[in-house]
Design an enzyme around this catalytic site. Structure first.
Site, PDB file in Angstrom:
ATOM      1  N   GLU A 207      32.606  30.012 -46.930  1.00  0.00           N
ATOM      2  CA  GLU A 207      32.461  31.725 -46.456  1.00  0.00           C
ATOM      3  C   GLU A 207      31.456  32.077 -45.431  1.00  0.00           C
ATOM      4  OE1 GLU A 207      34.566  33.387 -48.554  1.00  0.00           O
ATOM      5  OE2 GLU A 207      35.227  31.571 -49.507  1.00  0.00           O
TER       6      GLU A 207
ATOM      7  N   GLU B 241      41.502  31.158 -42.094  1.00  0.00           N
ATOM      8  CA  GLU B 241      40.682  30.459 -43.132  1.00  0.00           C
ATOM      9  C   GLU B 241      40.982  28.878 -42.358  1.00  0.00           C
ATOM     10  OE1 GLU B 241      40.301  31.221 -46.112  1.00  0.00           O
ATOM     11  OE2 GLU B 241      40.462  33.651 -46.230  1.00  0.00           O
TER      12      GLU B 241
END
Length: 825
Positions: free
Chosen positions: A294, A316
């Site tokens: 994150e 991602e």
């Protein structure tokens, strides 16, 4: 509500540019009703082509007023979640006041009650298209703008968000104006959160969780804060670009759909990551990996955001790769890469086998709902593996230089595949057109195999049927015999076959292509290597090599090329001596959930269960008491041991060291007893009352849904598809419902699944619905009739993208199990 199409998004982006959001949320009203609500006022400033028209996104419970440049718009004109805005001026402001509905499916502004103390918590999860359920907005990733938020909350609550929050009194909080953000990154977390704060390198840090988890939070916060500090230092050093979003809060929230969400300055996590019982080393590693993942998004996704959802890999894949790289760098250990192999890449290979496989980049995403389905093992695990191949192709210095230029050139804006490739080509001086076509814009994976002759190893690459993609592979081949590594061969495979000289080397009993797991390919072990596994694998000292073998076995099961009984034999021979926590955890799940749960024919299960339980008992007995290895072994025993032992454990007797009073472990035991029909509903209810918590409620639901009797199944099904249950409660019910070898009892629910679960679309958002449809699919009714029922439902053509994708992919997994049973009957 209609899903935003790419065409509509492109037209809107050509018409307007958003300059600022001012959002006011009132969380003090409407929370006592059966359908709690909150107040929302948004003022959106934007420029536009003079005289043009566009639309604003808004999905409210009730719209009170809409005003465009001082002119009212009738709220009754809101149609299908859109407000038409006409005759636009060069500078515009639209103001909307509305009452919004809290959600209970993990999307939008989710409100949850903690049964431990009755306290309420709120968090915003605006991914992927839920922002209009919280405030009126132009909801697409390329219309970024600064946000200024004001929140009114109950006076005892803490409020957190993307900007630093200041309490100005009477429950009113003002959040600092943010840098330009995409709508789906905006969040507010509010409630009586417990907090641990710190500061590092001038960055205020905070870690927060429910009040009932305060003690566990305080115990575990130092470890999480150290990971955070180390990751910040590594990213700052690597890219030379400082973290750009002010303070950095990490909030562990209840009933969260995903693992975590990269909201700038206020990352949200599933609060099960705050361990309230014993945790294995791989669980702690997984949490650290998620923290690093994150944080990487602060640069990849938040600072530079994809233009449209077909380039979500720019978010991602990079975060996935950077997390493993960062942990390896800051810990000096390869454990993160081993964990990536046995968990993340195994997930990715399964996604690549599925009918829904797609390219890493440029996958068709005509609308937001379609794009949502591609947040999968391709965009994460395969994309990360492709980046490793890119580094092998260009060199790490060129890669880092290219990434730094890409981030700097597009800071606070948007980018696409061409922008990234352009930065890489400029940094390396090499064309990537052919490389990108093979690795990024073409789906599928090659199969790599190796055979050894007297003086060479023949390495082969088999492309998928019908594929013209020419993927170069940088990899290695390892050979092992009696615990000694007799071969270590680096290779670059640019054709379908290569011969590697190994003069003077003795033949390897176990030959492992891609042993270092550098590339993305199915590893096909030779017949001789497969036969040698029970004797050889336990003696392989390199954890990365063992991990690659286990993933190859997993793929072999799916391809019906490896007998599940061989997997049991290999587990029984190797597991008592396995010491790597990630391998222990993932192989334990493979054997208990997939091999015992699905692949083996019914008649083979008793002997296999005994073998698996025996290996787990041996590992428990040899492990240091209370260690990660002991805990992993105890969990496998909890899934496979005889009911007499499980009953004693459920009663708190003879528990392994460190598990006395561990409520989460007790629920594992009770679930196994439930599957066997060895526990009653009153006993489960008594256990739930003793563990009056979010986790206790979910554990009780799973166990009760697993009870193998008509009444329990009828109750569980009604709870699953009826009204009132949250996203996590539905998942817990679905997770227990199909457990065990109870096809005769469950067969009637195959048709009900295909009827009732798709019907949840009117009550459950697409993100949550995709998860419940996947978990609730009747895979353990291993029959052609189940496949046929899915075919019939798909043929109706009326499924949402989320449910359709789930059914297609889960049916594919069921077909794999059926093929395996047929091949090894």
């Amino acid at each position: 509500m209609s899903s935003l199409t790419r065409a509509d998004a492109q037209l809107r982006a050509q018409t307007i540019a958003v300059t600022a959001y001012q959002v006011e949320l009132d969380l003090t009203r409407g929370d006592q009703s059966d359908h709690p609500t909150f107040g929302s006022r948004s003022a959106v400033s934007f420029t536009a082509t003079p005289g043009a028209s566009t639309f604003l996104d808004l999905r409210a419970r009730e719209v009170h007023s809409i005003d465009l440049n001082g002119t009212p718009i009738d709220p009754a004109t809101v149609t299908d979640g859109r407000v038409t805005l006409t005759d636009l001026a060069p500078q515009n402001t639209v103001v909307v006041e509305a009452t919004m509905a809290y959600s209970n499916d993990g999307q939008g502004l989710h409100r949850a009650l903690d049964p431990a103390d009755g306290l309420a918590y709120v968090y915003g999860h605006l991914f992927l298209d839920a922002a209009p359920t919280v405030f009126a907005c132009f909801d697409q990733p390329d219309l970024k703008a600064p946000y200024s938020l004001t929140v009114t909350a109950p006076p005892e609550w803490t409020v957190l968000g993307n900007g630093a929050a200041v309490h100005t009194g009477d429950g009113r909080w003002e959040l600092a104006t943010t840098k330009p953000l995409a709508t789906y990154f905006v969040t507010v977390c509010a409630g009586p959160y417990a907090s641990v704060t710190d500061e590092h390198d001038g960055i205020p840090l905070g870690i927060h969780a429910r009040a009932s988890l305060a003690e566990h939070l305080r115990e575990q916060a130092p470890e999480m804060l150290q990971v955070t500090r180390d990751a910040f230092d590594y990213y700052h050093q690597l890219f030379g670009i400082r973290y750009p979003f002010g303070s950095y809060h990490q909030v562990f929230v209840p009933e969260f759909n995903a693992g975590a969400m990269e909201n700038p300055g206020c990352v949200t996590f599933r609060d099960a990551m705050i361990h309230r019982g014993a945790a294995t080393d791989d669980e702690r590693l997984g949490r650290a990996n998620t923290i690093c993942h994150e944080m990487a998004h602060m640069w990849f996704g938040d600072l530079v955001t994809m233009q449209w959802w077909d380039d979500l890999w720019l978010n991602e894949s990079f975060a996935e790769y950077m997390a493993h790289r960062t942990l390896s760098a800051v810990t000096g250990s390869d454990d993160a890469w081993v964990d990536a192999t046995v968990s993340r890449k195994a997930w990715g290979y399964a996604a690549e086998r599925a009918p829904s496989t797609h390219p890493v980049a440029g996958s068709p995403a005509p609308d937001a709902d379609t794009a949502l389905q591609n947040f999968d093992g391709i965009s994460y695990a395969k994309g990360a593996a492709v980046l490793r191949q890119l580094i092998a192709h260009l060199g790490d210095d060129a890669f880092v230089a290219g990434v730094t230029a890409y981030l700097s050139d597009h800071a606070y804006g948007n980018a696409a595949l061409a922008d990234f490739l352009g930065a890489m080509e400029a940094a390396s001086g090499r064309s990537l057109t052919g490389w990108a076509e093979g690795w990024l814009t073409t789906a599928g994976l090659d199969t790599i195999a190796a055979e050894q002759a007297d003086d060479s190893v023949r390495l082969t690459r088999t492309r998928p049927p019908g594929s013209a993609a020419d993927r170069p592979h940088t990899l290695d081949v390892a050979g092992w015999s009696d615990g000694a590594q007799v071969l270590a061969l680096p290779a670059v495979l640019t054709s379908d076959e290569a011969t590697l000289p190994v003069a003077g080397s003795e033949p390897a009993a176990l030959l492992i292509p891609n042993a270092g797991d550098l590339t993305w390919a199915t590893v096909q072990l030779s017949a001789e290597s497969l036969a040698a596994l029970p004797a050889e694998l336990a003696q392989v000292s390199e954890a990365q090599h063992r991990a690659v073998v286990w993933v190859a076995l997993t793929d072999g099961l799916a391809h019906a090329s490896v007998d599940p009984r061989l997997v049991v034999d290999t587990f029984a021979a190797t597991w008592p001596g396995e010491d790597h926590p990630s391998i222990l955890s993932r192989t334990g799940f493979l054997l208990t959930a997939r091999v015992l749960g699905e692949y083996l024919a019914d008649r083979h299960v008793p002997a296999a269960r005994t073998a698996v339980a025996g290996a787990a008992r041996a590992r428990l007995d040899s492990a240091e008491p209370g260690s990660s290895q002991a805990l992993g072994a105890a969990r496998v025993l909890a899934a496979t041991a005889d009911p007499e032992l499980l009953r004693r454990w459920a009663d708190g007797e003879e528990l392994p060291q460190g598990l006395a009073g561990d409520a989460d472990f007790r629920w594992l035991v009770l679930r196994s007893l439930a599957v066997a029909g060895e526990v009653t509903v009153p006993e489960l209810e008594s256990a739930r009352e003793a563990d009056n918590s979010v986790q206790g409620n979910l554990g009780a639901l799973t166990a009760r849904a697993a009870l193998p009797d008509e009444a329990s199944k009828a109750w569980a099904w009604e709870q699953l598809v009826g009204d009132g249950r949250s996203n996590h409660e539905r998942n817990a019910l679905a997770g227990g419902f199909w457990l065990g070898r109870h096809a005769d009892l469950l067969r009637q629910y195959v048709a009900r699944f295909h009827r009732d679960v798709p019907a949840l679309e009117s009550r459950v958002g697409q993100d949550a619905l995709a998860r419940v449809a996947t978990i609730a699919y009747p895979r353990t009714v291993v029959e052609e009739a189940t496949v046929a029922a899915t075919d019939e439902r798909l043929a109706a053509g009326d499924l949402s993208p989320a449910v359709g994708r789930a059914l297609i992919d889960q049916q594919s997994v069921l077909r794999e199990v059926l093929a395996s049973r047929k091949a090894f009957a």
